[in-house]
Write a protein that holds these residues in place. Structure first.
Motif, short mmCIF file in Angstrom:
data_model
loop_
_atom_site.label_atom_id
_atom_site.label_comp_id
_atom_site.label_asym_id
_atom_site.label_seq_id
_atom_site.Cartn_x
_atom_site.Cartn_y
_atom_site.Cartn_z
N PHE A 134 34.35 43.33 30.48
CA PHE A 134 35.33 42.68 31.50
C PHE A 134 36.04 43.91 32.04
O PHE A 134 36.31 43.79 33.41
CB PHE A 134 36.13 41.58 30.87
N SER A 135 36.80 44.47 31.26
CA SER A 135 38.01 45.22 31.62
C SER A 135 37.39 46.52 32.15
O SER A 135 37.78 47.14 33.34
CB SER A 135 38.70 45.67 30.45
N ALA A 136 36.15 47.01 31.62
CA ALA A 136 35.54 48.33 32.24
C ALA A 136 35.23 48.13 33.60
O ALA A 136 35.08 48.91 34.47
CB ALA A 136 34.38 48.63 31.29
N ALA A 137 34.75 46.83 34.14
CA ALA A 137 34.21 46.55 35.21
C ALA A 137 35.14 46.15 36.50
O ALA A 137 35.11 45.78 37.34
CB ALA A 137 33.16 45.70 35.40
N ALA A 138 36.56 45.78 36.01
CA ALA A 138 37.65 45.33 36.76
C ALA A 138 37.79 46.49 37.96
O ALA A 138 37.95 47.59 37.76
CB ALA A 138 38.85 45.36 35.99
N GLN A 139 37.60 45.89 39.10
CA GLN A 139 37.81 46.66 40.25
C GLN A 139 38.23 45.68 41.53
O GLN A 139 37.67 44.59 41.59
CB GLN A 139 36.62 47.56 40.77
N PRO A 140 38.97 46.12 42.63
CA PRO A 140 38.98 45.19 43.75
C PRO A 140 37.65 45.28 44.67
O PRO A 140 36.83 46.08 44.24
CB PRO A 140 40.24 46.13 44.60
N GLY A 141 37.58 44.37 45.65
CA GLY A 141 36.52 44.31 46.29
C GLY A 141 35.29 43.55 45.86
O GLY A 141 35.58 42.72 44.71
N PRO A 142 34.23 43.99 46.13
CA PRO A 142 32.81 43.37 45.57
C PRO A 142 33.00 43.80 43.93
O PRO A 142 33.17 44.60 43.20
CB PRO A 142 31.78 44.24 46.16
N LEU A 143 32.08 42.61 43.34
CA LEU A 143 32.23 42.72 41.73
C LEU A 143 31.18 44.06 41.51
O LEU A 143 30.08 44.28 42.23
CB LEU A 143 31.34 41.51 41.35
N ALA A 144 31.46 44.71 40.33
CA ALA A 144 30.78 45.80 40.00
C ALA A 144 29.65 45.19 39.31
O ALA A 144 29.71 44.11 38.77
CB ALA A 144 31.69 46.75 38.85
#
Length: 206
Positions: A14-24
């Motif tokens: 969850f934490s590693a993939a956190a980013q704004p915009g489209p989902l990783a």
């Protein structure tokens, strides 16, 4: 490996993939989001129907561990240990490492989220109510998953807030959902209609 190892791996994912915009691609939220696209409520059976799409969600979850076949196998074995698909995905949403719950702090962040992302907050509030109103256990679980998905999606760029929400969900989902349902933005349109009606009534009297 133990269930604790599963939740630790998912929490990190969850934490590693956190980013704004489209989902990783590697975000567990992507896997959970598929349920919002392909599941539907059958008014005749009064049950949620999803067909055979869970393998897609599992593939998306596994994609986040594509360089770690041992963890991929751990995920598969964990999923197979549950008779209900929803129990596994609830486990995913309860994965928060050693984070302690703090419902007051979560409520402050939900308020801030409602101001900046009212649509997903409203969808989460709707799913919270649907979960509370559900008459069978499996539907209740599904709507809990939806409520958390929309809540987390609104904070997809903030690993710390997502982890806090998951910690509160693991600790006391009813209390977390109560806090979500408390957030009710002012409906400007309704206020305008009410003020307009009041003005017309005043004019009629005068």
């Amino acid at each position: 490996m133990t269930p604790e190892a599963v939740t630790a791996a998912i929490d990190f994912q969850f934490s590693a993939a956190a980013q704004p915009g489209p989902l990783a691609d590697e975000s567990p939220l992507g896997a959970l989001g598929l349920f919002t696209c392909f599941c539907h409520w059958n008014p005749k059976t009064k049950r949620v129907e999803c067909g055979d799409l869970e393998w897609l969600s599992m593939e998306m979850l596994l994609r986040g561990q594509k360089f770690n076949p041992e963890v991929q196998e751990l995920y598969r074995n964990c999923r197979n240990s549950f008779s209900s698909r929803w129990d596994f995905w609830l486990l995913v949403l309860r994965s928060c490492g050693s984070r302690m719950p703090n419902h007051d702090e979560a409520q402050l962040r939900i308020i801030h989220q409602a101001l900046n992302d009212p649509d997903n907050t409203a969808l989460s509030r709707w799913a919270c109510k649907a979960s509370r109103a559900a008459t069978d256990t499996e539907s209740k679980k599904f709507f809990q998953i939806l409520a958390m998905y929309y809540l987390l999606f609104g904070q997809r760029q903030n690993a710390d807030t997502m982890q806090l929400y998951r910690a509160c969900f693991r600790n006391d989902p009813d209390e977390l959902f109560r806090r979500v349902e408390m957030i009710r933005p002012i409906d400007i349109e309704d206020i305008a209609i009410e003020l307009g009606s009041t003005g017309k009534a005043r004019d009629a009297v005068s």
